[in-house]
Write a protein that holds these residues in place. Structure first.
Motif, PDB file in Angstrom:
ATOM      1  N   ASP A 169      -6.293   4.646   0.928  1.00 41.65           N
ATOM      2  CA  ASP A 169      -5.560   5.530  -0.196  1.00 41.65           C
ATOM      3  C   ASP A 169      -5.901   7.211  -0.063  1.00 41.65           C
ATOM      4  OD1 ASP A 169      -8.556   5.654  -0.852  1.00 41.65           O
ATOM      5  OD2 ASP A 169      -8.172   4.472  -2.419  1.00 41.65           O
TER       6      ASP A 169
ATOM      7  N   ALA B 259      -1.850   6.828  -5.388  1.00 44.39           N
ATOM      8  CA  ALA B 259      -3.024   6.670  -4.547  1.00 44.39           C
ATOM      9  C   ALA B 259      -2.676   7.005  -3.273  1.00 44.39           C
ATOM     10  CB  ALA B 259      -3.540   5.287  -4.700  1.00 44.39           C
ATOM     11  N   THR B 260      -1.202   6.701  -2.841  1.00 48.87           N
ATOM     12  CA  THR B 260      -0.752   6.930  -1.646  1.00 48.87           C
ATOM     13  C   THR B 260       0.502   7.355  -1.865  1.00 48.87           C
ATOM     14  OG1 THR B 260       0.022   4.542  -1.432  1.00 48.87           O
ATOM     15  CG2 THR B 260      -1.927   4.832  -0.958  1.00 48.87           C
TER      16      THR B 260
END
Length: 523
Positions: A152, A292-293
């Motif tokens: 992440d 997160a990504t």
């Protein structure tokens, strides 16, 4: 074959094999000093290399990787005992760098593994199996607890900082003409965009790419006596170990020349096709902070959504059109699907968990589809579109003043519910307190504050009436008793219990839901 021979093969021989296997397996398991469980392991690898050569004659072999690395560490040995070096990196293949024939691969495993185990036994040390039945088990012994590592934004930032922003150490592209890898600055993408789950077109799988690149880097960093990441399986894939990974809270934004805002539309061509819906100004920077990504939205590449998801669909986009990609209610990469996930959170589920999906009205659509592009002789430039998108986003106002304006006295402080007064005392329902609690919960979320405008919060309970500061009472729709001519509307008693208890359950309220928790017994 006679009856005696049949009895030997069917009864005695399988029993002997079972005893040998059990004894071998017991010795095999006792060797482990790993902190992992003897049964549930995160380091479990199935050796089934011969599957590529056709049907396996025997089951694949369960291989507890960390059990072997821990045993080697005790003898001050490392990975090179099993893995050869290829181009200054360890090969993931066992005792080879390339695959040969089926018989050659079989011979490598049988010769090297059994030889090592036999030598260990000769030295009167606990060792692994040395017979066929001890390795090729019909019934698996171990259970895998392995979970993929999520690389992440926190882990990415830590690596970026440690490598002094040298993105080229990890990110690369493949030049089909020169057949070489090269670094494309400010076009970095996820490793998974190229390296898929399995090896394709001579492009190694994501598992191979990450293990070759990551572990090799970690080992070299450790050799240089610097802080590095794990080099064993459990360090990345064990749930407990993953929970202990250091997390960075305030993560600077990634720099990849990504836009702050964009105008989402069908096509990037100069001639725009006619559509029924207005275009959508999208706060790209804000959504980066929510996830997160980047792969949450950019699931196949870092290109714009309409590159693959067009008005008619493309093969690259798996024929999912742009409108479907944004509006699928159960897809994580979809706008609507992501918003529905937010509705499932505890503070929101009290209303949204019991509300039935209804036909979306035009007003709701306009929350995202804010304004049509102006009709001009020349199409807007990219800079003009960005300016227009930013202006529209800035014009949005968070509606969080409901229930706290001067008309708060219009909201009943308490409502007396007498539906079961023949058996219990009437229920004093803290109406205003509930309303203000719902407002507080929604005000903590930016998206909730934007969509809950005017008196729409009331529709969490008053679900089939127009948004109003004074909606009709429950008995306006729910009869007492149940009206069989209105099968979609439960009776008043059922409506109260479904709505109240459904909300409490969805919000995980600790308060018990027995009858006397709300209804006091009559004296």
């Amino acid at each position: 074959m006679g009856k005696a021979g049949s009895f030997v093969f069917k009864v005695i021989l399988p029993g002997v094999i079972a005893v040998i296997s059990i004894l071998g397996i017991g010795a095999y398991g006792r060797e482990s000093q790993s902190p992992q469980s003897d049964i549930v392991r995160a380091d479990l690898i199935t050796i089934d290399t011969l599957k590529a050569y056709g049907r396996l004659e025997r089951p694949g072999v369960e291989f507890p990787h960390d059990l072997h690395t821990h045993a080697l560490e005790k003898k001050q040995k490392d990975c090179t005992v099993c893995h050869l070096t290829d181009k200054n990196r360890l090969s993931l293949k066992f005792q080879r760098t390339t695959d040969g024939s089926k018989s050659e691969i079989t011979d490598v495993y049988h010769a090297k593994c059994i030889e090592c185990h036999q030598n260990t036994l000769t030295a009167k040390e606990k060792s692994g199996p040395v017979t066929c039945g001890e390795c090729h088990l019909e019934v698996p012994r171990f259970q895998s607890s392995r979970i993929p590592i999520q690389f992440d934004k926190s882990l990415h930032f830590r690596h970026t900082k440690a490598q002094e922003n040298k993105c080229e150490l990890c990110h690369h592209e493949f030049d089909k003409e020169t057949k070489k890898l090269f670094y494309a600055k400010e076009k970095e993408g996820s490793c998974r965009y190229c390296h898929q789950d399995v090896t394709q077109d001579n492009r190694i799988s994501n598992r191979e790419a990450s293990h070759i690149g990551c572990i090799d880097c970690h080992k070299k960093t450790i050799a240089a006596k610097k802080k590095a990441g794990p080099v064993n399986c459990e360090g990345c894939h064990d749930p407990v170990q993953q929970a202990m990974i250091e997390r960075v809270q305030d993560i600077p934004r990634m720099t990849r020349k990504q836009p702050d805002v964009v105008m989402m539309k069908i096509s990037r061509d100069a001639e725009q096709p006619e559509t029924r819906m207005n275009f959508v100004p999208f706060d790209h920077k804000a959504h980066e902070g929510y996830n997160a990504t980047c792969r949450v939205c950019h699931h196949e590449s870092m290109n714009a959504c309409n590159t693959c998801h067009t008005q008619n669909g493309t093969k690259e986009g798996k024929w999912v059109t742009l409108d479907r990609s944004m509006h699928q209610p159960n897809a994580d990469a979809s706008c609507m699907g992501c918003h529905n996930t937010a509705k499932a959170q505890t503070n929101c589920a009290g209303c949204h968990g019991v509300m039935r999906p209804s036909k979306t009205d035009e007003l709701t659509c306009q929350k995202c589809h804010m304004a049509a592009m102006p009709k001009t002789s020349e199409p807007l430039s990219v800079d003009q579109e960005i300016l227009m998108a930013k202006t529209l986003l800035d014009s949005r106002q968070k509606q969080d003043t409901i229930f706290v304006d001067p008309k708060i006295e219009d909201i009943p402080e308490k409502v007396t519910i007498r539906g079961l007064s023949h058996q219990y005392e009437p229920v004093e329902f803290p109406h205003r307190k509930i309303a203000q609690t719902l407002l507080k919960n929604s005000s903590e979320k930016k998206i909730a504050g934007y969509f809950h405008t005017n008196q729409s919060m009331c529709q969490g309970c008053h679900h089939n009436s127009p948004a109003s500061i004074k909606p009709p009472k429950c008995q306006s729709c729910h009869g007492k008793p149940f009206d069989e001519t209105k099968p979609n509307a439960p009776g008043l008693l059922g409506a109260y219990h479904q709505q109240c208890m459904g909300c409490h359950k969805a919000m995980n309220m600790e308060k018990p839901m027995g009858c006397t928790e709300c209804h006091k017994e009559k004296s």
